[in-house]
Design a protein around this motif. Structure first.
Motif, PDB file in Angstrom:
ATOM      1  N   ALA A  59       0.815  -1.222   0.000  1.00  0.00           N
ATOM      2  CA  ALA A  59       0.000   0.000   0.000  1.00  0.00           C
ATOM      3  C   ALA A  59       0.846   1.269   0.000  1.00  0.00           C
ATOM      4  O   ALA A  59       0.300   2.380  -0.060  1.00  0.00           O
ATOM      5  N   GLU A  60       2.181   1.086   0.086  1.00  0.00           N
ATOM      6  CA  GLU A  60       3.123   2.199   0.090  1.00  0.00           C
ATOM      7  C   GLU A  60       2.875   3.162   1.250  1.00  0.00           C
ATOM      8  O   GLU A  60       2.832   4.389   1.089  1.00  0.00           O
ATOM      9  N   VAL A  61       2.680   2.579   2.446  1.00  0.00           N
ATOM     10  CA  VAL A  61       2.598   3.372   3.668  1.00  0.00           C
ATOM     11  C   VAL A  61       3.663   2.868   4.641  1.00  0.00           C
ATOM     12  O   VAL A  61       4.124   1.726   4.535  1.00  0.00           O
ATOM     13  N   GLU A  62       4.072   3.741   5.557  1.00  0.00           N
ATOM     14  CA  GLU A  62       5.079   3.353   6.542  1.00  0.00           C
ATOM     15  C   GLU A  62       4.540   2.274   7.468  1.00  0.00           C
ATOM     16  O   GLU A  62       3.364   2.308   7.865  1.00  0.00           O
ATOM     17  N   VAL A  63       5.404   1.328   7.824  1.00  0.00           N
ATOM     18  CA  VAL A  63       4.984   0.285   8.765  1.00  0.00           C
ATOM     19  C   VAL A  63       4.817   0.907  10.147  1.00  0.00           C
ATOM     20  O   VAL A  63       5.501   1.862  10.503  1.00  0.00           O
ATOM     21  N   PRO A  64       3.879   0.390  10.947  1.00  0.00           N
ATOM     22  CA  PRO A  64       3.656   0.956  12.286  1.00  0.00           C
ATOM     23  C   PRO A  64       4.611   0.386  13.323  1.00  0.00           C
ATOM     24  O   PRO A  64       5.171  -0.702  13.158  1.00  0.00           O
ATOM     25  N   ASN A  65       4.795   1.138  14.412  1.00  0.00           N
ATOM     26  CA  ASN A  65       5.361   0.543  15.626  1.00  0.00           C
ATOM     27  C   ASN A  65       4.372  -0.498  16.124  1.00  0.00           C
ATOM     28  O   ASN A  65       3.160  -0.325  16.002  1.00  0.00           O
ATOM     29  N   ILE A  66       4.883  -1.569  16.704  1.00  0.00           N
ATOM     30  CA  ILE A  66       4.033  -2.656  17.176  1.00  0.00           C
ATOM     31  C   ILE A  66       3.965  -2.638  18.698  1.00  0.00           C
ATOM     32  O   ILE A  66       5.002  -2.639  19.382  1.00  0.00           O
ATOM     33  N   PHE A  67       2.749  -2.609  19.228  1.00  0.00           N
ATOM     34  CA  PHE A  67       2.510  -2.748  20.662  1.00  0.00           C
ATOM     35  C   PHE A  67       1.803  -4.078  20.914  1.00  0.00           C
ATOM     36  O   PHE A  67       0.938  -4.482  20.126  1.00  0.00           O
ATOM     37  N   THR A  68       2.170  -4.750  21.986  1.00  0.00           N
ATOM     38  CA  THR A  68       1.398  -5.907  22.455  1.00  0.00           C
ATOM     39  C   THR A  68       1.000  -5.669  23.898  1.00  0.00           C
ATOM     40  O   THR A  68       1.641  -4.886  24.615  1.00  0.00           O
ATOM     41  N   GLU A  69      -0.050  -6.359  24.327  1.00  0.00           N
ATOM     42  CA  GLU A  69      -0.528  -6.268  25.716  1.00  0.00           C
ATOM     43  C   GLU A  69      -0.647  -7.686  26.259  1.00  0.00           C
ATOM     44  O   GLU A  69      -1.723  -8.280  26.249  1.00  0.00           O
ATOM     45  N   PHE A  70       0.465  -8.228  26.710  1.00  0.00           N
ATOM     46  CA  PHE A  70       0.475  -9.603  27.195  1.00  0.00           C
ATOM     47  C   PHE A  70       0.226  -9.626  28.702  1.00  0.00           C
ATOM     48  O   PHE A  70       1.003  -9.075  29.480  1.00  0.00           O
ATOM     49  N   GLY A  71      -0.862 -10.270  29.096  1.00  0.00           N
ATOM     50  CA  GLY A  71      -1.207 -10.393  30.508  1.00  0.00           C
ATOM     51  C   GLY A  71      -0.907 -11.776  31.025  1.00  0.00           C
ATOM     52  O   GLY A  71       0.029 -11.984  31.798  1.00  0.00           O
ATOM     53  N   SER A  72      -1.696 -12.762  30.596  1.00  0.00           N
ATOM     54  CA  SER A  72      -1.464 -14.136  31.039  1.00  0.00           C
ATOM     55  C   SER A  72      -0.068 -14.613  30.684  1.00  0.00           C
ATOM     56  O   SER A  72       0.589 -15.289  31.478  1.00  0.00           O
ATOM     57  N   PHE A  73       0.416 -14.255  29.501  1.00  0.00           N
ATOM     58  CA  PHE A  73       1.750 -14.666  29.095  1.00  0.00           C
ATOM     59  C   PHE A  73       2.807 -14.087  30.030  1.00  0.00           C
ATOM     60  O   PHE A  73       3.818 -14.721  30.311  1.00  0.00           O
ATOM     61  N   THR A  74       2.572 -12.874  30.537  1.00  0.00           N
ATOM     62  CA  THR A  74       3.530 -12.230  31.429  1.00  0.00           C
ATOM     63  C   THR A  74       3.565 -12.897  32.794  1.00  0.00           C
ATOM     64  O   THR A  74       4.637 -13.255  33.306  1.00  0.00           O
ATOM     65  N   VAL A  75       2.402 -13.096  33.380  1.00  0.00           N
ATOM     66  CA  VAL A  75       2.352 -13.480  34.786  1.00  0.00           C
ATOM     67  C   VAL A  75       1.818 -14.879  35.037  1.00  0.00           C
ATOM     68  O   VAL A  75       2.061 -15.462  36.099  1.00  0.00           O
ATOM     69  N   GLY A  76       1.111 -15.465  34.061  1.00  0.00           N
ATOM     70  CA  GLY A  76       0.430 -16.738  34.308  1.00  0.00           C
ATOM     71  C   GLY A  76       1.348 -17.850  34.756  1.00  0.00           C
ATOM     72  O   GLY A  76       1.054 -18.579  35.718  1.00  0.00           O
ATOM     73  N   GLU A  77       2.493 -18.007  34.089  1.00  0.00           N
ATOM     74  CA  GLU A  77       3.367 -19.131  34.380  1.00  0.00           C
ATOM     75  C   GLU A  77       4.221 -18.915  35.629  1.00  0.00           C
ATOM     76  O   GLU A  77       5.042 -19.761  35.971  1.00  0.00           O
ATOM     77  N   SER A  78       4.007 -17.800  36.332  1.00  0.00           N
ATOM     78  CA  SER A  78       4.743 -17.552  37.579  1.00  0.00           C
ATOM     79  C   SER A  78       4.000 -18.079  38.803  1.00  0.00           C
ATOM     80  O   SER A  78       4.561 -18.091  39.901  1.00  0.00           O
TER      81      SER A  78
END
Length: 482
Positions: free
Chosen positions: A295-314
């Motif tokens: 589409a000839e547009v700049e790629v975006p910065n990518i944000f993720t919001e990881f909750g279970s992945f961050t804390v679940g396995e602790s």
């Protein structure tokens, strides 16, 4: 004939695994001798192993950076933690060691943010992504954070009325995001998420409300689906629809530079768990880049919001099997000394599976059992009907207690279960430990919260005098013993 429990596990799964091993027929988790822990602190017991939080954050950041380098992707990656998975201070403190950002979902979340800012744990350049349906106090608290000079506070617009409400509470220019109301998987009872703004309305909303608004800049497009990030046609189809919206929006909005793909990384729920995180991340980056390049547009910065992945396995929990009830010729009920409804509410509410293993007696013969909790509720159980596979444990022996552990329980269970509050049938909340490692890598542990006392529950219920008398009685008994 191989009839020991360890034989069953080794023949069924690839075992030992990264976090699990056995020594002298006892289970170790991340190098923690769980029988020693149980002997010291008792059971039921819940605990949080803090290093696992940092480990998962570092892994995910590394996977994204590798993929960005591989594809010569010009955008940046920002790891965010969604606080609703676990609001505990020890969790936030550990996560924030890793240069991450925060996603909030309610008014009181902002109070936590302000508390952590005062302590220097959150910096002025930390992104605070404010999600959820916003009214009254949440709007005011977001406005207060923006007015305090926190330029990277980004409220995500959920409906058409939120923007003017936010403007009334802010005296500075600020950035916003827009959440896409994604279409749900066909198995859902409804077609479109109740959160966000419809695909077809986003560009017109921007042009009508934001394009000529001197107080507001559009920074982010937010995308999330309930089923999480899965390698199936539904996920990739929804991602492509999201990218089409981003591209159309980017063509009319130069300030838009970020795409938030939400959360939804799964965590291990059995010894047979298999998920290729690196492949999924690589394919997401690849598809975003391809769509933007075409589409000839700049790629975006990518944000993720990881909750279970961050804390679940602790997180983990240990219970003692108190008694075995043989209700008929085939069913054996192992009764634990706590409740699944109160301590692992997702196992009851949404039939969620956790890794479940015995802590001791791995060299004993095994049997198929059902697990029952202490409450008088018929749904307080954990078994094969709810959880696909049968439960096998070492044979119950009255004079040789069996202890069982549930692992990767660190996300949502305390908040959904009402930590520190009333529990079903007044079953007390277990003792909770914080386990960490010192600078030399040695394990450390401390009690975060003792098991609930009757005085605490009675106080909540309004039996104030009884509660005070109970406390005094407990004090006198302790003094008498000493």
């Amino acid at each position: 004939m191989n009839t020991k429990y360890i034989d069953l596990v080794e023949q069924t799964f690839d075992f030992p695994q990264e976090e699990f091993k056995t020594e002298n027929n006892k289970l170790f988790w991340h190098g923690i001798n769980l029988m020693e822990l149980t002997a010291k602190y008792g059971a039921p017991l819940k605990f949080t192993y803090l290093p696992k939080i940092s480990e998962n954050i570092i892994k995910a950041k590394g996977w994204f950076q590798n993929s960005i380098a591989k594809h010569n992707y010009k955008g940046k990656y920002f790891y965010s933690y969604c606080t609703k998975s676990s609001h505990f201070k020890h969790v936030l403190n550990e996560a924030l060691k890793n240069d991450i950002h925060i996603e909030t979902s309610s008014a009181f979340d902002i109070d936590i943010i302000n508390n952590l800012k005062k302590e220097g744990k959150i910096k002025d350049n930390t992104f605070i992504i404010c999600n959820g349906f916003k009214r009254d106090q949440y709007i005011k608290n977001i406005g207060g954070l923006i007015n305090s000079g926190h330029q990277n506070c980004i409220p995500i617009i959920d409906n058409f009325e939120e923007l003017p409400l936010l403007q009334k509470e802010t005296s500075r220019p600020f950035k916003v995001g827009i959440r896409i109301a994604s279409e749900e998987e066909p198995k859902f009872e409804f077609y479109t998420s109740r959160l966000g703004i419809g695909y077809k309305n986003i560009v017109s909303f921007y042009e009508r409300e934001i394009a000529n608004n001197e107080q507001v800049d559009l920074k982010m497009l937010h995308f999330f689906i309930n089923t999480g990030i899965k390698d199936n046609a539904y996920y990739w189809n929804e991602l492509m629809k999201c990218l089409n919206v981003y591209i159309n929006l980017k063509k009319v909005c130069s300030s838009l530079d970020s795409l938030n793909i939400g959360g939804g990384f799964p965590i291990k729920n059995s010894l047979a768990f298999d998920y290729d995180y690196e492949y999924m991340i690589d394919e997401i980056i690849n598809q975003i880049k391809q769509a933007c390049d075409e589409a000839e547009v700049e790629v975006p910065n990518i944000f993720t919001e990881f909750g279970s992945f961050t804390v679940g396995e602790s997180g983990a929990a240990i219970y003692e099997v108190l008694y075995q009830k043989k209700q008929n010729d085939r069913e054996r009920w192992n009764m634990i000394n706590s409740s699944f409804i109160t301590t692992l509410p997702d196992s009851w509410a949404i039939n969620k599976r956790f890794v479940m293993l015995p802590i001791n007696k791995w060299n004993r013969q095994y049997e198929r059992v059902l697990l029952g909790g202490l409450t008088c509720d018929s749904d307080d159980y954990y078994n094969s009907e709810q959880h696909i596979n049968g439960i096998y444990l070492p044979v119950y022996e009255k004079d040789n207690p069996l202890y069982i552990g549930f692992f990767n329980t660190g996300a949502y269970q305390e908040s959904i279960g009402g930590f520190g509050g009333l529990q079903h049938c007044l079953i007390p909340h277990p003792k909770h430990l914080i386990i960490d490692r010192d600078e030399d890598g040695n394990l450390t542990s401390r009690v975060f919260k003792e098991q609930q006392k009757s005085s605490e529950l009675l106080s909540i219920l309004g039996y104030g005098e009884v509660s005070e008398n109970k406390i005094e009685s407990e004090k006198l008994v302790k003094e008498a013993v000493l």
